[in-house]
Design an enzyme around this catalytic site. Structure first.
Site, PDB file in Angstrom:
ATOM      1  N   ASP A  84      39.333  95.180  61.123  1.00 40.88           N
ATOM      2  CA  ASP A  84      37.494  94.193  61.081  1.00 40.88           C
ATOM      3  C   ASP A  84      37.096  94.704  60.456  1.00 40.88           C
ATOM      4  OD1 ASP A  84      37.379  96.906  62.266  1.00 40.88           O
ATOM      5  OD2 ASP A  84      36.839  95.941  63.929  1.00 40.88           O
ATOM      6  N   HIS A 345      41.453  86.670  62.650  1.00 37.36           N
ATOM      7  CA  HIS A 345      42.314  87.628  63.799  1.00 37.36           C
ATOM      8  C   HIS A 345      42.564  85.956  64.562  1.00 37.36           C
ATOM      9  CE1 HIS A 345      40.344  90.981  62.161  1.00 37.36           C
ATOM     10  NE2 HIS A 345      38.959  90.796  62.994  1.00 37.36           N
TER      11      HIS A 345
END
Length: 652
Positions: A84, A345
């Protein structure tokens, strides 16, 4: 030559990754961020294009030495912090620390910590993602500018130790706005009339009055109710119409971060913070036997509902085996994402559905097992057949009036056989009546009529779950930050939890009002949401980070300068009220802040020395109440009691 080095974020991942990579690699951890802005000064050179001055985080010297030692003279470094923005920043800072002539850096994204996923990620190493790093850096700079520029104002004007935050302060505003809506709410009376009925076959049932002469009926008071009851005397109740239909319900997608937090709060009574801590443990790996750590879920910070085809196929195979073909789908069900940000993701799912909760029970703590079970069930349910719900409505005519009775039953459970959301559970807990099999136009026997008085209810206070939902729906912050935000606003004393719901404290109201007066845009929900969207656009290479920072800072710096002069000093001048001092009878009272908290004081000081503690009534009005006051001028009888009313002491 040293072995290639793999650098991860958390030390608990090291053993899992070593197990699958073998002895051909060194693996070490940064233990979170290794660099950040300095803690005691701004650390941003605004004049030089907002250049941040990152420094090694105090206490990380040992970690930095270990990183350099582990790297040795290797030429290949695989940077594998979390996939992230924060993980990207850690990767960039690690590369800066380990930079060396002839050394190559590769970015590796572990979306799940399983053998196949780890080996595949290592085989598909990428370059460092500059846009993602720029988005994280811009967010960090924005947050630092707001926090380090506004917080000192609050120290001077209110009291030390307070803080403001770009997302934190908007969250407090949302809670304060809801509280004021509750305070401003005036209940409205209304009545309902329910008929208890019996047909030719059991069971008896109840029906609610809904129409008069074919139009929706409203019953405002007891007089109207009595008139209707009189009209209903000696009339026949006839079953006018039977409406039957079967509705199809689809399962929810697998969890994203915000939905996982909301559901865990509601179903498991976890806090948002606890949910993320336990999910991190499941992601990083659990020992399933001696030396057998396995990552059980995919990465838990995601806004995406995307799932891998092979994971869906594995779920379908399990569903056919456990439940039969009728519960399975012919092909996987996929879900559309709301936006493309962070879509690298997958959704949160088990790394393998064959790791069933029953099998894992001996290896997991109670909290780990309950959260894993919920994630597993939600994912499996997402690949199951629709639920079929039979619904029946009876329309009953009584003179000019129409009553309706509704009931439902599950015809085919489908995905409900595995997973019910918190809303499903709440709905199933309601008593859904079973309606008898009756013929249209048949006469119904009246057993009794039940009139009830009701009052409309104010909007509810936010719980953790509903506040997370509000932030998500308004695009405020990011789900990965919600747990920290909710903890911060409580730690700073801006809100408190009353019966699991957020209520602003007086300090929260004071700070919120000052910030709205002086920084209306910073405290604006829509402005904050647009800024979050702009950060996503930086990550997607649609806008330059420097452009975004300049657009923000130019008006902000002007407001900051004005606030330094014009912001009310609650320590000194105080905030105005519409109350007159009960002692001198002429000067207005003001809210001030002392070492023991807020209090009311006469603005005529030192000529008048009146001061008093105060509390809010249920309408939010402030008055010097006498309960528990320890001040010198404590009154046995409230000095403003004669002025109490809807407007007494009202301050915004």
């Amino acid at each position: 030559m040293s072995k290639p080095l793999v650098v991860v974020e958390s030390p608990t991942k090291v053993r899992t990754i070593k197990k699958y990579l073998g002895n051909g690699y060194n693996v070490t951890a940064t233990v979170g961020h290794i660099k950040d802005l300095p803690s005691k000064d701004l650390g941003i050179d605004i004049e030089k294009d907002f250049t941040p001055h990152y420094r090694a985080i105090p206490g990380k010297s040992k970690i930095l030495r270990q990183l350099k030692s582990a790297a040795g003279d290797t030429t290949e470094v695989y940077l594998a912090p979390d996939p992230d923005r924060e993980g990207e920043a850690i990767a960039w800072h690690t590369a800066e620390v380990l930079k060396k002539k002839g050394r190559h850096f590769h970015r590796v994204l572990f979306h799940e910590l399983t053998k196949n996923a780890i080996l595949e990620a290592m085989g598909n190493a990428q370059d460092l993602d500059k846009d993602k790093y720029e988005a994280q850096k811009a967010r960090r700079i924005l947050d630092r500018l707001v926090g380090y520029k506004i917080s000192p104002l609050l120290w001077r004007k209110v009291k030390g130790g307070l803080s403001a935050g770009r997302v934190q302060s908007v969250t407090v505003r949302i809670i304060c706005d809801r509280e004021r809506a509750i305070q401003a709410f005036t209940p409205v009376e209304y009545w309902s009339i329910t008929a208890n009925l019996k047909g030719d076959s059991p069971p008896p049932f109840s029906a609610k009055l809904v129409k008069k002469n074919g139009k929706k009926i409203e019953i405002p008071d007891e007089i109207t109710t009595k008139g209707i009851l009189k009209d209903l005397e000696n009339v026949s109740f006839i079953l006018d119409q039977i409406i039957k239909r079967t509705t199809r319900r689809n399962p929810f997608p697998p969890f994203i971060t915000s939905k996982l937090q909301q559901e865990a709060i509601r179903k498991l009574r976890f806090s948002a913070k606890k949910t993320m801590v336990v999910a991190q443990q499941l992601y990083e790996g659990i020992d399933l036997g001696p030396g057998e750590p396995v990552g059980l879920i995919t990465y838990m910070r995601t806004d995406s509902t995307r799932i891998a085809d092979e994971a869906a196929q594995e779920a379908l195979a399990l569903i056919r085996e456990r439940f039969g073909e009728e519960y399975s789908l012919a092909k996987p069900r996929f879900f559309k994402n709301k936006n493309k940000a962070q879509d690298a993701h997958e959704a949160i799912r088990p790394t393998s559905v064959n790791h069933t909760p029953e099998q894992l029970k001996p290896y997991l703590s109670k909290d780990q097992l309950t959260l894993y079970t919920m994630i597993w069930q939600r994912f499996v349910a997402s690949q199951m057949a629709q639920a079929l719900i039979d619904q029946k409505t009876l329309s009953i005519r009584a003179g000019d009036y129409t009553f309706t009775a509704s009931g439902s039953s599950v015809k085919f459970p489908g995905f409900l056989a595995v997973y019910q959301s918190a809303d499903d559970v709440a709905e199933s807990n309601k008593k859904s009546q079973t309606l008898p099999e009756l013929a249209e136009k048949s006469q119904i026997e009246l057993l009794g009529i039940d009139p009830k008085q009701h009052f409309t209810q104010p909007p509810p206070r936010f719980t953790e779950a509903s506040l997370v939902k509000e932030l998500e729906e308004n695009g405020i912050g990011r789900p990965s930050t919600y747990a920290t935000i909710l903890s911060t606003i409580r730690d700073k004393g801006y809100v408190e939890l009353i019966k699991r719901a957020f209520k602003p404290t007086e300090l929260g109201f004071i700070v919120n009002d000052l910030l709205i007066d002086n920084f209306p845009e910073i405290l604006d929900v829509e402005f904050t949401a647009r800024l979050e969207n702009d950060l996503d656009r930086v990550e997607q290479s649609e806008v330059e980070a420097l452009t975004l920072l300049r657009q923000f800072y130019t008006p902000f710096s002007k407001k900051l300068e004005e606030a330094g002069e014009s912001m009310l000093s609650v320590k000194g001048v105080g905030m105005p009220t519409n109350l007159t001092c009960p002692k001198c009878k002429k000067m207005p009272l003001r809210i001030k802040m002392g070492k023991n908290g807020h209090f009311l004081a006469c603005s005529g000081y030192p000529d008048c020395t009146y001061s008093s503690d105060y509390e809010r009534d249920e309408k939010g009005s402030r008055c010097p109440c006498c309960t528990g006051s320890k001040r010198a001028n404590r009154q046995k009888v409230c000095p403003l009691r004669q002025t109490h009313g809807d407007k007494a002491g009202a301050v915004r």
